[in-house]
Design a protein around this motif. Structure first.
Motif, short mmCIF file in Angstrom:
data_model
loop_
_atom_site.label_atom_id
_atom_site.label_comp_id
_atom_site.label_asym_id
_atom_site.label_seq_id
_atom_site.Cartn_x
_atom_site.Cartn_y
_atom_site.Cartn_z
N VAL A 382 3.95 -2.87 -8.54
CA VAL A 382 3.37 -1.92 -9.50
C VAL A 382 1.86 -1.76 -9.27
CG1 VAL A 382 2.89 -1.48 -11.93
CG2 VAL A 382 5.17 -2.22 -11.22
N PRO A 383 1.06 -2.86 -9.13
CA PRO A 383 -0.37 -2.63 -8.87
C PRO A 383 -0.65 -1.97 -7.53
CG PRO A 383 0.16 -4.99 -8.90
CD PRO A 383 1.35 -4.27 -9.43
N LEU A 384 0.15 -2.30 -6.49
CA LEU A 384 -0.06 -1.65 -5.20
C LEU A 384 0.22 -0.15 -5.30
CD1 LEU A 384 -0.55 -1.92 -2.09
CD2 LEU A 384 1.93 -2.16 -1.87
N MET A 385 1.35 0.22 -5.91
CA MET A 385 1.70 1.63 -6.01
C MET A 385 0.79 2.37 -6.99
SD MET A 385 3.89 2.21 -3.77
CE MET A 385 3.96 3.93 -4.28
N SER A 386 0.32 1.68 -8.02
CA SER A 386 -0.61 2.32 -8.96
C SER A 386 -1.89 2.73 -8.24
CB SER A 386 -0.93 1.38 -10.12
OG SER A 386 0.24 1.09 -10.87
N ALA A 387 -2.39 1.87 -7.35
CA ALA A 387 -3.58 2.22 -6.56
C ALA A 387 -3.27 3.38 -5.62
CB ALA A 387 -4.06 1.00 -5.77
N HIS A 463 1.81 -2.78 3.18
CA HIS A 463 1.12 -1.52 2.90
C HIS A 463 2.12 -0.41 2.58
CE1 HIS A 463 1.02 0.03 7.39
NE2 HIS A 463 2.16 -0.54 7.09
N ALA A 464 1.66 0.48 1.71
CA ALA A 464 2.48 1.60 1.25
C ALA A 464 2.07 2.86 2.01
CB ALA A 464 2.30 1.81 -0.25
N LEU A 465 3.06 3.62 2.46
CA LEU A 465 2.81 4.86 3.21
C LEU A 465 3.32 6.06 2.43
CD1 LEU A 465 3.88 3.91 6.86
CD2 LEU A 465 1.71 3.47 5.70
#
Length: 574
Positions: A382-387, A463-465
């Protein structure tokens, strides 16, 4: 932007030291800024520098020495800069005493080889060497680092007790003992935290201002490790009031006072596809998948690619990759864990592209890649995707990657490129424009990387792409097989197309193995890395990445100044 002396000082420091806005954590980075600051002080005409700027440079050097009191270079800077200042007599005396006892001994290279092969034997030999007056502080520093890498309370006690008697030796030993305890402090261990706080209070009482800045910083670290944000905020705000020019204090305090909103519902309703690939690591991958299953991933689908693993059982688990994956799949909700197998290993870039090409993955707006040897905390997605979702033009979002054992040193945080004249050359016969600056690498500080900000690149460990950016800019370049620099190259390509990369330090991922750059001791691995570095240098025409590099640095500077301005508004000048 509020125009007061605090902002003026920060602006001047950013102009004087071009990488100041990126942070001042890690010994090498601190030394670089100390050297640049000293050159500025030496070259400036009398009264040319504002008192606040010269004071900030002096405070940075003092603070750096308090963090690294056994470093010869910092000891030399402190004795040169503060000699003759009565308020710093104890500091100068101790720095001078350490300098006299920290020459590199002739047997160091042989000892270093022993330390790599047999750390315990090297530690015992190191303790014996500490009694040597001429090299005592050098060997004490080696013993300290060895004990952090191979924690052993009894050996560290012996090392501290072996230090010869000299003025300030007892305070120096107490200071290092306190750091050892802070570094060994596990998350949320309240009983151990009380002992650490007691040590810090005792050191504060006995040492006074000698290590005052460091003690305050360690109070913040201890509070952050115990999730005591109120205590961390209180001490950090007091520190920032005194040193508002400090970029890490600004980033950390802003993060505590203005935490980024978490988009729980958006992530739950539109989860990313989670992607992993692995080759012959069934034991490590099992642990990664277990922590993933127990985390905040919700109903996000998971796709695991067996990248040509051997069919025979792995030595560490006595089971092969396919058997392990079948066992794991039975432990997950139906249709959440999907596995694929390739007959041969096609390397990291191609494995990633294979996963990204799956129709089930392409239906998602985001995909998150995870390495097969990380330990996910309960709250990470959630914090990764929120950023990632904060800016619709974000192509990539990443986080902090740590060693998985105490003292949890930072392997990598946010990456930038720096000008060629500031970088270290890898080759003597080609022009280089790709000098990667890894902020906070090697730092043991939680504060060092807790910020969220735009950058040029992030670690591929987690990491999110943005699948829209994948469609527009293309996937990973298979010329960077088997791995290394494929993440960076893709982030550069996205930046050239006008996309952004964001780093969020609120997500801290332990990595069970060293980063690939730190595994480069074997000649074959080093050859692959250097070969890919040459590919990276020749992939872009000379000077073509300059605009991307400068834009990332300017964006980081603007981000720091924006946060600084907000803190100046929230916290009136004293």
């Amino acid at each position: 932007m509020m125009n007061d002396h605090r902002t003026d000082t920060l602006l001047r420091l950013c102009e004087t030291m071009p990488l100041w806005q990126l942070g001042v954590e890690g010994l090498n980075i601190r030394l670089m800024h100390a050297e640049q600051g000293l050159r500025t002080l030496t070259a400036a005409a009398p009264d040319a520098l504002p008192v606040t700027v010269s004071g900030a440079v002096a405070a940075h050097i003092l603070w750096s020495w308090q963090k690294h009191p056994l470093d010869r270079r910092l000891c030399g800077y402190v004795t040169a800069l503060f000699a003759g200042h009565p308020s710093h007599d104890r500091t100068v005396a101790l720095a001078h005493a350490v300098l006299q006892r920290s020459a590199v001994p002739p047997e160091y290279e042989a000892w270093r080889a022993l330390a790599d092969a047999d750390p315990q034997s090297a530690m015992r030999r190191c303790i014996n060497h500490i009694a040597d007056e001429k090299h005592a502080c050098f060997w004490l520093g080696q013993a300290f680092e060895l004990c952090l890498a191979q924690p052993h309370d009894g050996l560290w006690e012996k090392a501290a007790q072996a230090l010869p008697v000299f003025a300030g030796a007892d305070i120096l030993a107490a200071r290092l003992q306190a750091e050892y305890r802070v570094c060994m402090l596990e998350q949320n261990h309240a009983e151990h935290a009380d002992k650490v706080r007691s040590l810090l209070r005792r050191l504060e009482k006995e040492a006074g201002p000698l290590f005052g800045l460091w003690v305050a910083e360690m109070q913040v670290e201890t509070a952050l490790k115990c999730a005591d944000t109120r205590a961390a905020h209180s001490v950090l705000q007091a520190l920032w009031r005194q040193h508002p020019w400090h970029p890490s204090l600004t980033q950390g305090l802003y993060s505590l006072m203005h935490p980024a909103p978490l988009q729980h519902r958006t992530v739950r309703d539109n989860p990313p596809a989670i992607l992993l690939y692995s080759w012959n690591k069934p034991g490590l991958l099992r642990r990664t998948l277990q922590t993933l299953r127990d985390s905040d991933m919700g109903n996000a689908p998971v796709f695991v690619l067996d990248n040509g693993s051997d069919r025979r059982p792995a030595a560490e688990t006595a089971e092969d990759m396919q058997t392990m994956l079948e066992t794991m799949r039975a432990q997950w909700p139906a249709q959440q864990l999907h596995t694929l197998r390739l007959p041969v290993n096609i390397g990291a870039p191609a494995a990633r592209n294979w996963l990204l090409s799956l129709p089930q993955v392409r239906r998602h707006q985001w995909a998150v890649f995870l390495d097969d040897d990380i330990l996910l905390p309960p709250q990470w997605l959630v914090p990764l995707m929120s950023a990632a979702l904060e800016n619709p033009r974000t192509a990539t979002a990443g986080c902090t990657v740590l060693d998985h054992t105490p003292p949890y040193a930072v392997q990598c945080a946010d990456f930038f490129l720096i000008p060629p004249d500031m970088g270290t050359r890898s080759f003597s016969d080609i022009e280089e424009q790709m000098h990667v600056y890894c902020n906070a690498a090697g730092s043991r500080s939680v504060l060092a990387g807790m910020h969220t900000r735009p950058c040029l690149s992030v670690s591929g460990c987690c990491h999110a792409l943005n699948m829209g950016a994948v469609e527009e800019c293309g996937p990973f370049d298979i010329r960077f097989s088997p791995t290394q620099f494929d993440d960076l190259e893709r982030d550069i390509r996205c930046a050239q197309a006008g996309f952004a990369t964001v780093y969020t330090g609120s997500v801290r991922i332990p990595h069970m193995q060293h980063s690939s750059m730190r595994q480069a001791g074997a000649p074959a691995k080093l050859g692959h890395i250097m070969g890919n570095k040459i590919k990276l240098e020749h992939l872009y025409p000379a000077g073509s990445v300059q605009a991307v590099r400068e834009q990332a640095l300017e964006t980081a500077r603007s981000d720091l100044l924006r946060k600084h301005s907000t803190l100046c508004r929230d916290i009136p000048a004293t």
